[in-house]
Write a protein that holds these residues in place. Structure first.
Motif, PDB file in Angstrom:
ATOM      1  N   ASP A   1       8.125  -3.128  -8.932  1.00  0.00           N
ATOM      2  CA  ASP A   1       8.217  -3.445  -7.511  1.00  0.00           C
ATOM      3  C   ASP A   1       6.924  -2.604  -6.887  1.00  0.00           C
ATOM      4  N   PHE A   2       5.630  -3.476  -6.951  1.00  0.00           N
ATOM      5  CA  PHE A   2       4.615  -2.686  -6.661  1.00  0.00           C
ATOM      6  C   PHE A   2       4.050  -3.606  -5.466  1.00  0.00           C
ATOM      7  N   LYS A   3       4.613  -3.475  -4.080  1.00  0.00           N
ATOM      8  CA  LYS A   3       4.317  -4.207  -3.088  1.00  0.00           C
ATOM      9  C   LYS A   3       2.738  -4.103  -2.756  1.00  0.00           C
ATOM     10  N   ASN A   4       1.991  -5.147  -2.938  1.00  0.00           N
ATOM     11  CA  ASN A   4       0.631  -5.030  -2.276  1.00  0.00           C
ATOM     12  C   ASN A   4      -0.045  -3.985  -2.613  1.00  0.00           C
ATOM     13  N   LEU A   5       0.228  -3.213  -3.837  1.00  0.00           N
ATOM     14  CA  LEU A   5      -0.257  -1.888  -4.245  1.00  0.00           C
ATOM     15  C   LEU A   5      -1.749  -2.079  -4.485  1.00  0.00           C
ATOM     16  N   SER A   6      -2.530  -1.534  -3.925  1.00  0.00           N
ATOM     17  CA  SER A   6      -4.120  -1.353  -4.096  1.00  0.00           C
ATOM     18  C   SER A   6      -4.509   0.097  -3.976  1.00  0.00           C
ATOM     19  N   ALA A   7      -3.537   1.060  -3.923  1.00  0.00           N
ATOM     20  CA  ALA A   7      -4.005   2.292  -3.841  1.00  0.00           C
ATOM     21  C   ALA A   7      -4.709   3.142  -4.987  1.00  0.00           C
TER      22      ALA A   7
ATOM     23  N   SER B   1       5.136   3.107  -3.305  1.00  0.00           N
ATOM     24  CA  SER B   1       5.229   2.840  -1.677  1.00  0.00           C
ATOM     25  C   SER B   1       4.094   3.745  -1.344  1.00  0.00           C
ATOM     26  N   MET B   2       3.746   3.918  -0.011  1.00  0.00           N
ATOM     27  CA  MET B   2       3.017   4.991   0.776  1.00  0.00           C
ATOM     28  C   MET B   2       3.763   5.322   1.989  1.00  0.00           C
ATOM     29  N   HIS B   3       3.882   6.677   1.860  1.00  0.00           N
ATOM     30  CA  HIS B   3       4.520   7.299   3.183  1.00  0.00           C
ATOM     31  C   HIS B   3       4.000   8.545   3.529  1.00  0.00           C
ATOM     32  N   ASP B   4       3.656   8.723   4.663  1.00  0.00           N
ATOM     33  CA  ASP B   4       2.759   9.709   5.322  1.00  0.00           C
ATOM     34  C   ASP B   4       1.527  10.141   4.342  1.00  0.00           C
ATOM     35  N   SER B   5       0.780   9.240   4.142  1.00  0.00           N
ATOM     36  CA  SER B   5      -0.449   9.795   3.185  1.00  0.00           C
ATOM     37  C   SER B   5       0.003  10.267   1.812  1.00  0.00           C
ATOM     38  N   LYS B   6       1.235   9.752   1.374  1.00  0.00           N
ATOM     39  CA  LYS B   6       1.566  10.100   0.275  1.00  0.00           C
ATOM     40  C   LYS B   6       1.833   9.053  -0.673  1.00  0.00           C
TER      41      LYS B   6
ATOM     42  N   HIS C   1      -0.383  18.945  -6.439  1.00  0.00           N
ATOM     43  CA  HIS C   1       0.371  19.278  -5.065  1.00  0.00           C
ATOM     44  C   HIS C   1       1.212  18.218  -4.429  1.00  0.00           C
ATOM     45  N   GLY C   2       1.965  17.866  -5.569  1.00  0.00           N
ATOM     46  CA  GLY C   2       2.906  16.835  -5.174  1.00  0.00           C
ATOM     47  C   GLY C   2       4.379  17.570  -5.378  1.00  0.00           C
TER      48      GLY C   2
ATOM     49  N   THR D   1      17.827   8.364  -9.979  1.00  0.00           N
ATOM     50  CA  THR D   1      16.412   7.898  -9.275  1.00  0.00           C
ATOM     51  C   THR D   1      15.619   9.177  -9.336  1.00  0.00           C
ATOM     52  N   PHE D   2      14.233   9.310 -10.037  1.00  0.00           N
ATOM     53  CA  PHE D   2      13.427  10.089  -9.710  1.00  0.00           C
ATOM     54  C   PHE D   2      12.180   9.894  -8.627  1.00  0.00           C
ATOM     55  N   ASN D   3      12.190  10.572  -7.847  1.00  0.00           N
ATOM     56  CA  ASN D   3      11.084  10.240  -6.856  1.00  0.00           C
ATOM     57  C   ASN D   3      10.052  11.124  -6.884  1.00  0.00           C
ATOM     58  N   LEU D   4       8.823  10.694  -7.295  1.00  0.00           N
ATOM     59  CA  LEU D   4       7.689  11.533  -7.302  1.00  0.00           C
ATOM     60  C   LEU D   4       6.536  11.200  -6.169  1.00  0.00           C
ATOM     61  N   SER D   5       6.236  12.337  -5.700  1.00  0.00           N
ATOM     62  CA  SER D   5       5.506  12.133  -4.358  1.00  0.00           C
ATOM     63  C   SER D   5       4.028  13.003  -4.660  1.00  0.00           C
ATOM     64  N   ILE D   6       2.745  12.216  -4.564  1.00  0.00           N
ATOM     65  CA  ILE D   6       1.576  12.778  -4.798  1.00  0.00           C
ATOM     66  C   ILE D   6       0.682  12.500  -3.476  1.00  0.00           C
ATOM     67  N   PRO D   7       0.100  13.498  -2.852  1.00  0.00           N
ATOM     68  CA  PRO D   7      -0.673  13.231  -1.797  1.00  0.00           C
ATOM     69  C   PRO D   7      -1.936  12.384  -2.319  1.00  0.00           C
TER      70      PRO D   7
END
Length: 464
Positions: free
Chosen positions: A345-351, A384-389, A442-443, A456-462
């Motif tokens: 589920d890559f919604k409009n993912l262009s990061a 997804s993108m949340h707060d620049s992460k 730094h995530g 569910t594993f949630n990985l967050s990377i700046p």
């Protein structure tokens, strides 16, 4: 090995219980000593008050002789009235004494004297009449004789004897002669009264006097408790490290035995003439040796790599288009595990992120392989993108992880187990490695799971 482990476990448990018992005993002893010191200080304080009041009331006539003479005269009048008038009851005499008209005046005089001599104390007092006995012709006639009661207060402002203590007891004797119808009658009068005092905030005064003892006792108890907690934590930590070490040695031994056994058999087969002459068999054995050698090298590299913390990992960062990057990982994983259905589920993912492709690929693959190890058949990878992460969520439908295991899931060498039996193979380094790689970027990584409901594993990377 298991019996030695159980013996050590029992020994440690006995040591903990024994240490706790000793600590409780020391605290109880310290409490007893403080309590004894407090009681001694209370008695010392009361003795001091008694001595100070004794110097004031040693002779009441020194305070105001007129009033006390007036009191003595009143007592004599009551005694003579009782002897002359036999219709007067003892209870009437008692009430006449307690409801005397000099009570207020005497109370104010004594209060004034106490305030002058002891200005540092707020004090209430009461003088209680205990005995009033007449001796006529060597015969005693007791008007009343009772235990000290606040209802028998002759003068003073104390409302209750509950929080008061006795300072001193006074015995007074007087004699007199009066005329009656049968001639002159001589008598003697015996009175006994007791002085009670109550000091306002006396507990605080006593505590201030023993503040040093109390402070030292509290400090010693806190230090002892702190040392016990530190020792206990160190002991538990050492026990945990010892268990992990034993577990790791068993795991690595198990993992190394298979390739070593294969290598041993293969090298023995290579020495046979019929194998040397059969090029197909010879080449097959060489390929087996190479594979097992690669596996051994991989195990060693895995241990060496995971010995590093995230601060020690050197990252080779490059700009990576995340959609292509994740799809490549999923495609490779799908080839290795064709029976597992992976949805994205890559919604409009262009990061585009600046990261280490090799390490992060290994980390994400470890999470996916971990899901397969614990019984999942379907995996959903969403971004997804949340707060620049940049957030990656990997959800599976496996057996899930209990709340208790979640607390130590990312610890080095830890593997989820049932009782004393590990149900899956591995060194317990996979998820630890994932956490270190994510931290090196730094995530952060979190897990959301309930036993029997997947994880569910949630990985967050700046993103910057």
């Amino acid at each position: 090995m298991k019996s030695i482990y159980n013996f050590m476990k029992q020994k440690i448990n006995l040591l903990i219980v024994g240490s706790a018992a000793v600590l409780i005993g020391l605290i109880a002893m310290q409490f007893y000593l403080v309590k004894t010191a407090y009681e001694y200080k209370v008695e010392q304080f009361r003795l001091e008050i008694k001595e100070r009041i004794a110097s004031i009331t040693n002779d009441y006539s020194d305070i105001d002789s007129k009033i006390f003479v007036k009191k003595d005269i009143y007592y004599k009048e009551l005694a003579e009235h009782f002897l002359l008038n036999h219709t007067t009851t003892k209870e009437q005499i008692k009430q006449s004494i307690l409801q005397n008209n000099f009570k207020k005046e005497l109370t104010e005089k004594l209060q004034e004297e106490f305030r002058k001599e002891m200005p540092d104390l707020e004090m209430d007092f009461a003088i209680v009449l205990d005995k009033f006995v007449l001796y006529n012709n060597a015969e005693a006639d007791t008007i009343f004789a009772e235990q000290p009661l606040i209802t028998n207060k002759v003068f003073g402002n104390l409302a209750s004897l509950e929080d008061a203590f006795m300072v001193r007891n006074y015995v007074g004797t007087t004699s007199g002669v009066f005329k009656s119808t049968v001639g002159n009658v001589s008598y003697k009068l015996l009175t006994e009264d007791t002085l009670f005092v109550s000091i306002k905030n006396w507990e605080i005064i006593v505590l201030k006097r023993m503040i040093l003892i109390f402070s030292l006792a509290v400090c010693f108890i806190l230090i002892l408790t702190l040392l016990f907690v530190i020792t206990l934590k160190s002991l538990i930590q050492q026990k945990k490290i010892s268990n992990i070490k034993t577990d790791f040695i068993n795991n690595i031994t198990h993992e190394l035995k298979t390739p070593l056994a294969t290598l041993s058999v293969s090298t023995k087969l290579l020495s046979r003439p019929q194998i040397k002459e059969n090029f197909e068999s010879f080449d097959g054995l060489l390929e087996t040796i190479n594979r097992q050698n690669t596996r051994l090298q991989s195990l060693i590299d895995q241990v060496m790599t995971n010995a590093l913390g995230y601060n020690d990992i050197d990252l080779n960062k490059e700009k990576v288009l995340m959609a292509n990057f994740l799809n490549e990982i999923i495609d490779d994983f799908q080839i290795a595990f064709p029976n597992v259905l992976i949805k994205t589920d890559f919604k409009n993912l262009s990061a585009t992120l600046n990261l280490d492709k090799f390490h992060l690929t290994t980390a994400i693959t470890n999470v996916l392989e971990n899901a397969v190890k614990y019984g999942c058949h379907n995996i959903l990878v969403s971004c997804s993108m949340h707060d620049s992460k940049f957030c990656i969520a990997i959800q599976d439908d496996g057996i899930g992880i209990s709340k208790q295991n979640q607390l130590v899931l990312f610890d080095k060498f830890y593997r989820v187990q049932q009782g004393d039996i590990h149900t899956t193979k591995g060194l317990g380094l996979g998820l630890y490695y994932v956490q270190q790689i994510v931290k090196a970027h730094h995530g952060s990584i979190q897990i959301v799971s309930d036993l029997g409901k997947g994880a569910t594993f949630n990985l967050s990377i700046p993103a910057s």
